[in-house]
Write an enzyme that holds these catalytic residues in place. Structure first.
Site, PDB file in Angstrom:
ATOM      1  N   SER A 155       0.834  -1.085  -0.090  1.00 48.17           N
ATOM      2  CA  SER A 155       0.041   0.007   0.189  1.00 48.17           C
ATOM      3  C   SER A 155       0.729   1.182   0.281  1.00 48.17           C
ATOM      4  O   SER A 155       2.201   1.110   0.396  1.00 48.17           O
ATOM      5  CB  SER A 155      -0.898  -0.156   1.266  1.00 48.17           C
ATOM      6  OG  SER A 155      -1.445   1.230   1.335  1.00 48.17           O
ATOM      7  N   TYR A 168      -2.200  -1.060  10.441  1.00 48.71           N
ATOM      8  CA  TYR A 168      -2.303  -1.269   8.787  1.00 48.71           C
ATOM      9  C   TYR A 168      -0.867  -0.707   8.390  1.00 48.71           C
ATOM     10  O   TYR A 168      -0.227  -1.531   7.360  1.00 48.71           O
ATOM     11  CB  TYR A 168      -3.354  -0.760   8.304  1.00 48.71           C
ATOM     12  CG  TYR A 168      -3.429  -0.784   6.835  1.00 48.71           C
ATOM     13  CD1 TYR A 168      -4.244  -1.755   6.451  1.00 48.71           C
ATOM     14  CD2 TYR A 168      -3.016   0.268   5.849  1.00 48.71           C
ATOM     15  CE1 TYR A 168      -4.545  -1.937   5.067  1.00 48.71           C
ATOM     16  CE2 TYR A 168      -3.050   0.092   4.496  1.00 48.71           C
ATOM     17  CZ  TYR A 168      -3.886  -0.929   4.151  1.00 48.71           C
ATOM     18  OH  TYR A 168      -4.132  -1.193   2.751  1.00 48.71           O
TER      19      TYR A 168
END
Length: 277
Positions: A155, A168
């Site tokens: 990401s 995350y």
């Protein structure tokens, strides 16, 4: 179909919808046989609506419509033994394994100092340990094949810090470290390992009330798609709020194909410039 992956076998986790489904369809369009793995059920601490068996069935329909062969399995990437068994059974079914896309992942939000132990641990278990499980289950089959490509979906949070998602961000940074070490370990076996770094992608992981509300705390009602897009666009240099799943699938296809035969240990952003903000 141009056959960039003709006679190749690709295993994709998180294949029931979103990026994983787009990878499965795009690979099938280029001649690959697909092994589609997904949990198809809820994960504790996650508010985003989960994928379902019906979602996985739709992936099957789309892959077959694209002319591909597909085998599916409902499995949790946190369960190393079940995943390894799935990989072995399906690799034997197709006669080997050439490409791996570790795409399965979850999202949730909480401030770093406020989140529960369970929230932290679940994120790391799925988004980092689950990727490691996928790699350890598949690498022996790629080695036996004489080489291959592993694509790990990280990401922009694997390249920069983001507020409200420390767990995350830590997991996605961890995926990069895992990739870099695996690239060293597997290079003697002609197995390439790389990461992808998307900005927001137009999938159910962001198109839900929980994520939209986090982007628009200024509103006193659940944001609609347009209100969410207005805030999301501020993350990117290019004038778009998000990219499409096929954009990530196309980058995956490149890294999986012989066009990228000398690319390993690389971080490839598909981020509309978000990492440069």
């Amino acid at each position: 179909m141009t056959g960039r992956l003709s006679n190749k076998v690709a295993l994709i986790t998180g294949a029931a919808r979103g990026i994983g489904r787009a990878q499965a369809v795009r690979f099938a369009e280029e001649g690959a046989n697909v092994i589609a793995v997904d949990l198809c059920g809820p994960v504790d601490t996650v508010r985003v609506p989960p994928s379902t068996p019906a979602d996985l069935a739709e992936t099957v329909r789309l892959v077959e419509q694209a002319g591909g062969r597909i085998s599916t399995c409902v499995a949790d990437v946190r369960d190393a033994d079940a995943l390894a068994s799935t990989v072995t059974r399906n690799a034997e079914h197709f006669g080997g394994l050439d490409i791996v896309c570790a795409t399965a992942g979850i999202t949730s939000r909480a401030a770093a100092v406020d989140m529960s132990e369970e929230t932290w641990r679940t994120m790391i278990d799925v988004n980092l340990t689950g990727v490691w499980h996928t790699c350890t289950a598949t690498a022996p089959h790629l080695i036996e094949r004489g080489g291959g490509s592993i694509v790990l979906v990280s990401s922009i949070a694997g390249m920069r810090g983001l507020g409200g998602v420390a767990h995350y961000t830590a997991a996605k940074h961890g995926v990069v470290g895992l990739m870099r070490s695996l690239a060293h370990d597997l290079a003697p076996h002609a197995v390439r390992v790389n990461t992808l770094h998307p900005t927001n992608v137009d999938t159910p992981l962001i198109q839900n009330d929980a994520v939209r509300a986090a982007f628009r705390p200024d509103l006193d009602h659940p944001p609609n798609r347009a209100e969410f897009a207005e805030a999301a666009a501020r993350m990117n240099l290019l004038p778009v709020p998000w990219v499409e799943p096929v954009d990530v699938a196309n980058a995956s296809l490149f890294l999986a194909s012989d066009e990228a035969r000398y690319i390993t240990a690389a971080c490839l952003p598909i981020d509309a410039g978000a990492t440069q903000r």
